[in-house]
Structures are given as structure tokens and as C-alpha cells.
Design an enzyme around this catalytic site. Structure first.
Site, PDB file in Angstrom:
ATOM      1  CG  HIS A  38      -0.267  -0.272   2.505  1.00 38.60           C
ATOM      2  ND1 HIS A  38       0.584   0.635   3.076  1.00 38.60           N
ATOM      3  CD2 HIS A  38      -0.268  -1.344   3.332  1.00 38.60           C
ATOM      4  CE1 HIS A  38       1.044   0.154   4.212  1.00 38.60           C
ATOM      5  NE2 HIS A  38       0.554  -1.053   4.394  1.00 38.60           N
ATOM      6  CD  GLU A  39      -1.765   6.141  -0.845  1.00 32.85           C
ATOM      7  OE1 GLU A  39      -1.522   7.159  -0.181  1.00 32.85           O
ATOM      8  OE2 GLU A  39      -2.895   5.865  -1.287  1.00 32.85           O
ATOM      9  N   GLY A  40       1.910   3.121   2.249  1.00 38.85           N
ATOM     10  CA  GLY A  40       2.941   3.130   3.290  1.00 38.85           C
ATOM     11  C   GLY A  40       4.211   2.471   2.779  1.00 38.85           C
ATOM     12  CG  HIS A  41       4.304  -1.727   1.940  1.00 41.13           C
ATOM     13  ND1 HIS A  41       2.978  -2.085   1.987  1.00 41.13           N
ATOM     14  CD2 HIS A  41       4.918  -2.455   2.904  1.00 41.13           C
ATOM     15  CE1 HIS A  41       2.804  -2.988   2.920  1.00 41.13           C
ATOM     16  NE2 HIS A  41       3.944  -3.228   3.500  1.00 41.13           N
ATOM     17  CD  GLN A 153       9.386   7.614  11.996  1.00 38.65           C
ATOM     18  OE1 GLN A 153       8.351   8.252  12.202  1.00 38.65           O
ATOM     19  NE2 GLN A 153      10.551   8.198  11.836  1.00 38.65           N
ATOM     20  CB  VAL A 181       1.722   6.564   4.638  1.00 41.80           C
ATOM     21  CG1 VAL A 181       0.706   7.138   3.657  1.00 41.80           C
ATOM     22  CG2 VAL A 181       3.137   6.846   4.142  1.00 41.80           C
ATOM     23  NE  ARG A 192      -1.735  -8.465  11.187  1.00 42.56           N
ATOM     24  CZ  ARG A 192      -0.427  -8.648  11.036  1.00 42.56           C
ATOM     25  NH1 ARG A 192       0.363  -7.612  10.829  1.00 42.56           N
ATOM     26  NH2 ARG A 192       0.097  -9.857  11.072  1.00 42.56           N
TER      27      ARG A 192
END
Ligand code: PAF
Length: 287
Positions: A38-41, A153, A181, A192
Site C-alpha cells: 500500500h502507500e505506506g510501503h 515507523q 503514512v 491488516r
């Protein structure tokens, strides 16, 4: 410059790709993931491409970090979608997608353990998790030999564990922590989140709201960790759906609980929304 993605599934081929990149003077970054990106990755991958010239993203659902009652078989996976996202990002050179047999051809005799840090916070409900993470990350570091590795983080305990492992074992890798994010309402992006029902999803931002209250209090000068923990706990417990697992204020380096907020600290929370267990945190340097 936009990168062209290659997919590599064997350790031997990956080593030769990295060797070639290094022989051309390129700095190598690794972003370890379990896929379902997702955008975090993608923000980790983007940071990796700023930090280095050759970016490897590993996609491997690591059985070693799942406990017996955790749902390894049902962990969300969508490799085609992951590869499309990485390719479209233009920031990734290689997606390393090993099989379980490639990573663990024989049962391991050697593992990496950090019991004093792995048993705290999430380690209380996931007792084998961080040894599984530390072991697979060590293997990935050995395979890729990156100059830089990027971690979110959001998984604050994981970041602390990896940083300590790298320091203790003199691993020549610069570990970069990348900010969380969030969705528009503050919920931290996580693979999740797909487990949340519509109603649970509506309640889940309470974690971020409680942590934002804590951040504002600390910025106003509050240094009593007990007061901060109490305030965060009350806010989450008032939610009709959230079932709190823990709220703690800890020293970032050791994950020891603190009573006075000073130096690098983390306020970490975990709560269940239905069957989804969500975590979040804020990390601050407090003068
Ligand atoms: O954060 C994750 O996705 C995993 O714990 C990691 C670091 C890829 C190790 O399997």
C-alpha cells in the site's frame, strides 16, 4: 530516473544482480516487506530510492514470525498487484520474491533473539514474533548486503529491534525509519486494515486521535508519562468498539517503560477492532 522493475526469486540470481550493481559503484537499498503493498510501503520504496541507486524490495510472508494461532495461511497476498505497484512507482529495480523453500530449505538451527526487547509491548501477545522478524531480516541483510534498509515507523517496536540488532551485531547497514503514512482520518495504513468491517473502520481512527492528544500535551510541556498513558487509555477505552491491548510510554532504544518523558521516546498503542489487531505510535524527541 524511472527504474525498470525485474522480478528475481532465487538468492543466487539476486546476489549476482546486486554484485553487478555494486561493481558499477551503485549504493544498494533494501525495503523488506511481506507484500500486499500500500502507500505506506511505497513511501519506504521512494525513500530508499532517495538514499541509494539500486533498490531491492523483498516480498516474503515470513512463516517464522507468525505464532501458532496467528493466521499465516490467510495473511493477505496479491503478488501481481504488488509487482504492478512497484513497477508503476518507478523507484524499484528488483522485487525479490523468494519461496519459503528458497529462504528456509532446511529447518533453522540458528536464530536471532533479542529477548529483553522482543518480550515487551506486542511481544506479550506475540511471543515469537520479533525473533522471527530479526532472523529473517538478518538473512535478507546477508543475501542483499544493502548499504541502507528502510523500515516504517508505524512498526515502532520492529524498528527499535532492528536498530538494536544492527548495532549489537555490527551489521554494516544504515537503518532508516520512514514516517507513517495515514488515511485522511488519521488511521495508519496497514495491510491488516482489510480485516476491518465498515463499522470497525469508522472507529479505528480513535488510536490516532488519542496519540494526537498525547503529542499536543507533550508539546504543551507535559512530561509525566503516567498522565499521558492514562489520557490515551481513557480515550481508547471510551470507544464502543475498540478493545485495548496496551498503551505504553517507552524509551525508543530499549523499549523500557519510562515515568518521565525525556530523550527519544515512543507512545505505543495496540487495540483490537473485531478480529483485527491494530498498532500505532508516535515517536518524539523530548527535551
Ligand atoms: O514489517 C514487515 O512487513 C515484516 O515484519 C518484515 C520486516 C518484512 C520481516 O518479515
Amino acid at each position: 530516473m524511472t527504474k525498470t522493475l525485474s522480478q528475481i526469486s532465487t538468492i543466487e540470481s539476486l546476489r549476482s544482480a546486486v554484485r553487478e550493481a555494486k561493481s558499477n559503484g551503485r549504493k544498494v537499498a533494501l525495503v523488506p516487506t511481506m507484500g500486499y503493498l500500500h502507500e505506506g510501503h511505497l513511501s519506504l520504496v521512494e525513500e530508499a530510492s532517495k538514499q541509494a541507486d539500486f533498490v531491492v524490495v523483498s516480498i516474503f510472508v515470513n512463516p517464522l514470525q507468525f505464532g501458532e494461532n496467528e493466521d499465516l495461511a490467510n495473511y493477505p497476498r496479491d503478488l501481481d498487484h504488488d509487482l504492478r505497484l512497484l513497477s508503476a512507482s518507478g523507484h524499484c529495480d528488483v522485487a525479490f520474491t523468494p519461496s519459503v523453500e528458497e529462504m528456509y530449505p532446511v529447518p533453522l538451527v540458528t536464530t536471532v533473539q533479542l529477548p529483553s526487547m522482543a518480550s515487551k509491548l506486542c511481544g506479550r501477545t506475540r511471543p515469537i514474533h520479533f525473533a522471527g522478524v530479526a532472523t529473517v531480516v538478518t538473512k535478507l541483510f546477508q543475501i542483499v548486503q544493502p548499504d541502507v534498509a528502510c523500515f516504517g515507523q508505524k512498526d515502532g517496536q520492529q524498528l527499535a529491534v532492528i536498530r538494536r540488532m544492527v548495532k549489537d551485531l555490527n551489521m554494516p547497514v544504515n537503518v532508516v525509519g520512514v514516517p507513517t503514512v495515514r488515511e485522511e482520518d488519521g488511521l495508519a495504513k496497514s495491510s491488516r486494515n482489510v480485516y476491518l468491517s465498515k463499522e470497525e473502520r469508522e472507529h479505528a481512527p480513535v488510536l490516532y486521535q488519542a496519540l494526537s492528544w498525547a503529542k499536543a500535551e507533550i508539546e504543551r510541556g507535559q512530561r509525566d508519562a503516567t498522565e499521558i498513558v492514562r489520557g490515551v487509555r481513557e480515550r481508547i477505552e471510551q470507544d464502543s468498539i475498540a478493545r485495548l491491548d496496551y498503551v505504553e510510554a517507552v524509551e525508543m532504544d530499549t523499549l523500557e517503560s519510562v515515568s518521565v518523558l525525556s530523550g527519544d521516546v515512543m507512545i505505543a498503542v495496540a487495540a483490537y477492532f473485531g478480529k483485527a489487531r491494530l498498532i500505532d505510535n508516535i515517536q518524539l524527541h523530548v527535551e
